[in-house]
Design an enzyme around this catalytic site. Structure first.
Site, mmCIF file in Angstrom:
data_model
loop_
_atom_site.group_PDB
_atom_site.id
_atom_site.type_symbol
_atom_site.label_atom_id
_atom_site.label_comp_id
_atom_site.label_asym_id
_atom_site.label_seq_id
_atom_site.Cartn_x
_atom_site.Cartn_y
_atom_site.Cartn_z
ATOM 1 N N ASP A 240 -36.440 -17.501 -42.822
ATOM 2 C CA ASP A 240 -35.418 -17.964 -41.871
ATOM 3 C C ASP A 240 -36.079 -18.286 -40.524
ATOM 4 O O ASP A 240 -36.658 -17.398 -39.893
ATOM 5 C CB ASP A 240 -34.380 -16.835 -41.716
ATOM 6 C CG ASP A 240 -33.113 -17.280 -41.027
ATOM 7 O OD1 ASP A 240 -33.094 -18.380 -40.447
ATOM 8 O OD2 ASP A 240 -32.127 -16.513 -41.057
ATOM 9 N N HIS A 336 -26.769 -25.052 -46.888
ATOM 10 C CA HIS A 336 -26.759 -24.633 -45.476
ATOM 11 C C HIS A 336 -27.781 -25.413 -44.647
ATOM 12 O O HIS A 336 -27.473 -25.867 -43.539
ATOM 13 C CB HIS A 336 -27.052 -23.131 -45.408
ATOM 14 C CG HIS A 336 -27.108 -22.570 -44.031
ATOM 15 N ND1 HIS A 336 -25.981 -22.272 -43.293
ATOM 16 C CD2 HIS A 336 -28.166 -22.258 -43.235
ATOM 17 C CE1 HIS A 336 -26.343 -21.795 -42.113
ATOM 18 N NE2 HIS A 336 -27.658 -21.782 -42.042
HETATM 19 C C1 LIG Z 1 -24.355 -22.531 -36.020
HETATM 20 C C2 LIG Z 1 -25.575 -22.249 -36.303
HETATM 21 C C3 LIG Z 1 -26.066 -21.422 -37.424
HETATM 22 C C4 LIG Z 1 -25.562 -20.236 -37.940
HETATM 23 C C5 LIG Z 1 -24.361 -19.468 -37.478
HETATM 24 C C6 LIG Z 1 -26.446 -19.854 -39.002
HETATM 25 C C7 LIG Z 1 -26.321 -18.698 -39.779
HETATM 26 C C8 LIG Z 1 -27.185 -18.296 -40.775
HETATM 27 N N1 LIG Z 1 -28.284 -18.969 -41.268
HETATM 28 C C9 LIG Z 1 -28.902 -18.261 -42.239
HETATM 29 C C10 LIG Z 1 -30.047 -18.621 -42.969
HETATM 30 C C11 LIG Z 1 -30.764 -19.817 -42.836
HETATM 31 N N2 LIG Z 1 -30.526 -20.805 -41.922
HETATM 32 C C12 LIG Z 1 -31.441 -21.824 -42.089
HETATM 33 C C13 LIG Z 1 -31.530 -22.972 -41.340
HETATM 34 C C14 LIG Z 1 -30.758 -23.292 -40.238
HETATM 35 N N3 LIG Z 1 -29.626 -22.639 -39.808
HETATM 36 C C15 LIG Z 1 -29.144 -23.238 -38.663
HETATM 37 C C16 LIG Z 1 -28.025 -22.871 -37.927
HETATM 38 C C17 LIG Z 1 -27.234 -21.748 -38.188
HETATM 39 N N4 LIG Z 1 -27.421 -20.784 -39.103
HETATM 40 C C18 LIG Z 1 -30.017 -24.323 -38.359
HETATM 41 C C19 LIG Z 1 -29.874 -25.240 -37.179
HETATM 42 C C20 LIG Z 1 -31.002 -24.366 -39.334
HETATM 43 C C21 LIG Z 1 -32.167 -25.338 -39.409
HETATM 44 C C22 LIG Z 1 -31.825 -26.566 -40.150
HETATM 45 C C23 LIG Z 1 -33.014 -27.507 -40.194
HETATM 46 O O1 LIG Z 1 -33.404 -28.006 -39.171
HETATM 47 O O2 LIG Z 1 -33.566 -27.685 -41.249
HETATM 48 C C24 LIG Z 1 -32.306 -21.463 -43.178
HETATM 49 C C25 LIG Z 1 -33.417 -22.321 -43.757
HETATM 50 C C26 LIG Z 1 -34.724 -22.064 -43.105
HETATM 51 C C27 LIG Z 1 -34.780 -22.459 -41.663
HETATM 52 O O3 LIG Z 1 -34.862 -23.627 -41.333
HETATM 53 O O4 LIG Z 1 -34.672 -21.557 -40.840
HETATM 54 C C28 LIG Z 1 -31.899 -20.219 -43.623
HETATM 55 C C29 LIG Z 1 -32.514 -19.404 -44.729
HETATM 56 C C30 LIG Z 1 -28.168 -17.069 -42.385
HETATM 57 C C31 LIG Z 1 -28.517 -15.987 -43.377
HETATM 58 C C32 LIG Z 1 -27.121 -17.087 -41.491
HETATM 59 C C33 LIG Z 1 -26.074 -16.080 -41.257
HETATM 60 C C34 LIG Z 1 -26.134 -14.831 -41.586
HETATM 61 FE FE LIG Z 2 -28.841 -20.878 -40.651
#
Ligand SMILES: C=CC1=C(C)c2cc3[nH]c(cc4nc(cc5[nH]c(cc1n2)c(C)c5CCC(=O)O)C(CCC(=O)O)=C4C)c(C)c3C=C
Ligand SMILES: [Fe+2]
Length: 428
Positions: A240, A336
């Protein structure tokens, strides 16, 4: 690396702390795993005089307090974290708030450099001794102001539009008692005792000026626990943070930090940022029942190495148009990572810098665990808000998470030498 800041924005000449000079914790660095094993089982007691040795990199790393930006934004994730929000006490206004920010800044500066707090034995500044043997351990203390702070201090003319309340989202299950607050402090360190020590110092200095509204504890991986430095994993086991903006990106600063030259009323926020804080519970019993391939389709990335399902390695860009033999996109429409990607959100981006949390087992037997999601942006309306709106409408991750608390804070730029955090607002 020893004794040097890991935060390039705030780097400065490292100070040699008294605590470091007196330290016997260096023995841990010298004996490493041996002490880890014996110390863990039996406790450690020196049986003969041992010469102090250098602290390990973990203990000796110092992040600078003064700088263009506050520490704790671009600082690498720390192993231990505390979030604490305060409300100003009845009768406390701008003057008391300014005095508090001055006291808090002085404490943060001392602790971040590995020095104990100073103060009379019966006063709030008296050091508790909890971190006495440890080095700075990458401690950071970061301060923010909530929307209500400006009413309480008579500074509404200086309240920036970015602090307008976040809109409601259909998936919100928010507990008002654990949301928002006049003041917010984020503490992070690579040693749990150093982090706790700072938390107590911050709470005690609040004295009669501010009362605790809520407090949350989190953690990340300990430095050195993996064979090589890597992007963190969360409690669902996913890598993440991959898609985060990188400090080397041309537009990193404009995405994360508030630029100068705007309305003079908000000049005080130049070099600052907005933190959106969400306590997001993970419904781990449900999540863990999913086969790994289904978990991967929920995110759109492979669990083992974080590579996008369109192929390549963790750092390969997602190919959102690539289809499989069945003609369907390899990264599903509701994945996601697809829904949250800047490419699908008119460039909206944020720097995610979370801590995991585990607050025990609920009465129904499920873990009260998840993510203290903290994201940093120059403007929440071009960062968190549009992305969360989109996620709210059809993210495959939604059935497995629950947003339980929320906060939005304006985080002033870093304090220059001789200045305290927020001085440009409170003495405007
Ligand atoms: C509103 C914004 C976001 C929330 C709330 C959110 C919750 C959340 N995310 C994960 C796990 C992962 N998120 C990943 C990517 C990712 N998530 C957000 C935003 C929110 N996440 C963004 C902007 C991105 C990047 C997208 C991109 O540019 O590709 C990922 C994939 C790996 C990574 O890029 O970090 C995971 C895994 C959880 C578990 C969670 C709530 C508990
Ligand atoms: Fe996320």
């Amino acid at each position: 690396m020893s004794g040097k800041s890991k935060n390039s924005d705030t780097s400065n000449t490292p100070a040699l702390s008294r605590r470091r000079l007196l330290s016997t914790a260096g023995a841990a660095g010298a004996t490493g795993l041996v002490l880890g094993a014996a110390g863990g089982a039996t406790g450690y007691a020196a049986t003969r005089d041992e010469a102090p040795a250098a602290l390990t990199t973990v203990g000796s790393t110092e992040v600078m307090f003064h700088g263009k930006h506050q520490p704790g934004i671009t600082t690498p994730l720390q192993a231990s974290g505390h979030l604490i929000a305060f409300d100003l006490a009845p009768g406390a206004g701008r003057k008391q708030a300014a005095a508090l920010m001055r006291r808090w800044s002085a404490v943060a500066q001392r602790l971040m450099s590995g020095e104990p707090t100073e103060g009379a034995a019966d006063g709030p500044g008296h050091d508790t001794g909890v971190a006495l043997d440890a080095g700075p351990s990458s401690l950071t203390v970061t301060f923010g102001f909530g929307a209500t702070f400006f009413e309480r201090t008579g500074l509404t003319a200086h309240r920036p539009p970015g602090l307008d309340p976040l809109p409601p989202f259909s998936s919100d299950h928010l507990d008002a008692g654990r949301s928002n607050g006049d003041l917010w402090v984020q503490i992070g360190a690579d040693d749990a005792l150093v982090a706790f020590h700072a938390l107590r110092a911050v709470q005690k200095e609040a004295a009669s000026t501010a009362t605790v509204r809520w407090q949350m504890n989190g953690f990340n991986r300990t430095p050195g626990a993996t064979a090589k430095p890597m992007t963190a994993r969360n409690l669902m086991g996913q890598i993440d943070g991959t898609g985060n903006p990188k400090p080397t990106d041309d537009d990193f600063a404009t995405r994360v930090f508030v630029p100068g030259g705007q309305d003079p009323a908000y000049d005080w926020l130049t070099g600052g940022s907005y933190a959106v804080v969400r306590r997001i519970r993970m419904l781990l019993d449900d999540w863990e029942k999913l086969p790994v391939e289904r978990q991967e389709r929920v995110i759109g990335r492979r669990k083992a190495d974080g590579a996008p399902l369109s192929g390549g390695t963790e750092t390969t860009a997602m190919d959102l148009d690539k289809a499989g033999p069945d003609g369907k996109p390899l990264i599903p429409d509701n994945a996601h990572a697809r829904i949250s990607s800047p490419e699908r959100n008119s460039g909206a981006a944020m720097l995610r810098r979370p801590f995991s949390y585990h607050d025990g087992i609920s009465r129904d037997g499920t873990p009260d665990a998840g993510l203290l999601f903290i994201c940093w942006q120059a403007d929440p309306l071009r960062g968190f808000v549009p992305v969360q709106r989109k996620l709210d409408r059809g993210d495959a991750l939604s059935p497995f998470i629950r947003h339980e608390a929320s906060g939005l804070f304006a985080v002033p730029g870093g304090a220059a030498a001789g200045e305290y955090v927020g001085q440009r607002l409170l003495e405007s």
